[in-house]
Design a protein around this motif. Structure first.
Motif, mmCIF file in Angstrom:
data_model
loop_
_atom_site.group_PDB
_atom_site.id
_atom_site.type_symbol
_atom_site.label_atom_id
_atom_site.label_comp_id
_atom_site.label_asym_id
_atom_site.label_seq_id
_atom_site.Cartn_x
_atom_site.Cartn_y
_atom_site.Cartn_z
ATOM 1 N N LEU A 1 -10.829 0.120 -17.618
ATOM 2 C CA LEU A 1 -9.868 0.470 -16.582
ATOM 3 C C LEU A 1 -10.437 1.644 -15.794
ATOM 4 O O LEU A 1 -10.739 2.692 -16.360
ATOM 5 N N ASN B 1 3.130 1.272 -12.141
ATOM 6 C CA ASN B 1 2.252 0.186 -12.588
ATOM 7 C C ASN B 1 0.934 0.724 -13.133
ATOM 8 O O ASN B 1 0.423 0.226 -14.136
ATOM 9 N N LEU C 1 -0.533 0.197 -17.022
ATOM 10 C CA LEU C 1 -1.895 -0.226 -17.353
ATOM 11 C C LEU C 1 -2.578 0.811 -18.235
ATOM 12 O O LEU C 1 -3.208 0.464 -19.244
ATOM 13 N N LEU D 1 -11.445 -3.235 -14.361
ATOM 14 C CA LEU D 1 -10.130 -3.338 -13.744
ATOM 15 C C LEU D 1 -9.939 -2.077 -12.909
ATOM 16 O O LEU D 1 -10.000 -0.966 -13.443
ATOM 17 N N ALA E 1 -7.717 0.309 -10.277
ATOM 18 C CA ALA E 1 -6.397 0.665 -9.756
ATOM 19 C C ALA E 1 -6.505 2.064 -9.173
ATOM 20 O O ALA E 1 -7.442 2.801 -9.471
ATOM 21 N N ALA F 1 -5.965 -4.338 -9.390
ATOM 22 C CA ALA F 1 -4.521 -4.424 -9.625
ATOM 23 C C ALA F 1 -3.819 -4.141 -8.298
ATOM 24 O O ALA F 1 -3.611 -2.994 -7.929
ATOM 25 N N ASP G 1 -0.803 -4.335 -7.168
ATOM 26 C CA ASP G 1 0.459 -3.597 -7.135
ATOM 27 C C ASP G 1 0.348 -2.249 -7.843
ATOM 28 O O ASP G 1 1.326 -1.533 -8.012
ATOM 29 N N ALA G 2 -0.876 -1.875 -8.245
ATOM 30 C CA ALA G 2 -1.136 -0.569 -8.847
ATOM 31 C C ALA G 2 -2.108 0.199 -7.957
ATOM 32 O O ALA G 2 -3.001 0.897 -8.417
ATOM 33 N N ASP H 1 -1.571 -8.950 -10.161
ATOM 34 C CA ASP H 1 -0.505 -7.968 -10.337
ATOM 35 C C ASP H 1 -0.512 -7.455 -11.776
ATOM 36 O O ASP H 1 -1.063 -8.082 -12.684
ATOM 37 N N THR H 2 0.137 -6.326 -11.971
ATOM 38 C CA THR H 2 0.158 -5.675 -13.279
ATOM 39 C C THR H 2 0.667 -6.597 -14.375
ATOM 40 O O THR H 2 0.083 -6.650 -15.467
ATOM 41 N N ILE I 1 -2.015 -8.978 -15.374
ATOM 42 C CA ILE I 1 -3.086 -8.275 -16.082
ATOM 43 C C ILE I 1 -2.681 -7.981 -17.521
ATOM 44 O O ILE I 1 -3.449 -8.225 -18.457
#
Length: 194
Positions: free
Chosen positions: A10, A35, A39, A112, A114, A139, A141-142, A178-179, A182
């Motif tokens: 991440l 979000n 994560l 990933l 964000a 992501a 929406d993050a 989207d979160t 994921i």
């Protein structure tokens, strides 16, 4: 193959106090931080690798000028022991930071992404990830961005800038999920490991 193998890193980009400065303008996606935190919590619980990216500006007037409050991580996004921190001076978290080497030394092939700003640091980092051969997921929406004025003076709403940036990425560089998608994929990968 799982969408997000257990070794997926991440990469949280620029979650610094300066992002809350009113002078940056109107933004989209007020739920982005929640979000991101979902994560981050899932990655920490599962012991997956976490990378925190911090922008350290070269320009004295910037909200990210080193040594001032804006350059600090937001409280909810402060790195924990064992989590990797990358400092960058340009939007791309791979440019002159050692991030690629850090990932390759750990045999991490999946990332990933964000954070902020969607059309700046998130997009440039995801483009580099794809170009360097990493399997990248963003992501959608993050992440969030701000209203943007183009060279003709037209003001583009942050949501329009955000969705166009994600469309650019999805065309060639990364999957955009989207979160919830994921977290479902990550849970499935974790269950398959045991």
């Amino acid at each position: 193959m799982d969408i997000l193998p257990t070794a997926t890193a991440l990469i949280l980009i620029d979650m610094q106090k300066g992002m809350n400065e009113p002078r940056l303008g109107a933004r989209n996606n007020p739920g982005a931080e929640s979000n991101m935190l979902r994560l981050l919590a899932a990655w920490r619980r599962s012991g997956r690798p976490v990378v925190h990216v911090r922008h350290m500006s070269r320009f004295p007037g910037s909200v990210f000028w080193p040594g001032q409050r804006g350059a600090e991580f937001q409280q909810d996004f402060e790195p924990q022991p064992g989590e990797h921190v990358v400092e960058k001076n340009v939007p791309d978290a791979f440019a002159a930071t050692g991030l690629e080497r850090w990932l390759r030394q750990r045999d991490i092939r999946d990332v990933l992404i964000a954070g902020v700003i969607t059309n700046n640091s998130v997009e440039s980092t995801a483009r580099s990830a794809g170009n360097l051969g990493f399997r990248a997921v963003v992501a959608g929406d993050a992440a969030y961005t701000f209203d943007l004025r183009d060279r003709n003076g037209r003001l583009w709403p942050a949501e329009d800038v955000h969705v166009l940036s994600l469309a650019n990425l999805e065309a060639d560089y990364a999957r955009v999920l989207d979160t919830d998608q994921i977290l479902t994929a990550a849970m499935r990968a974790g269950a398959g490991r045991g």
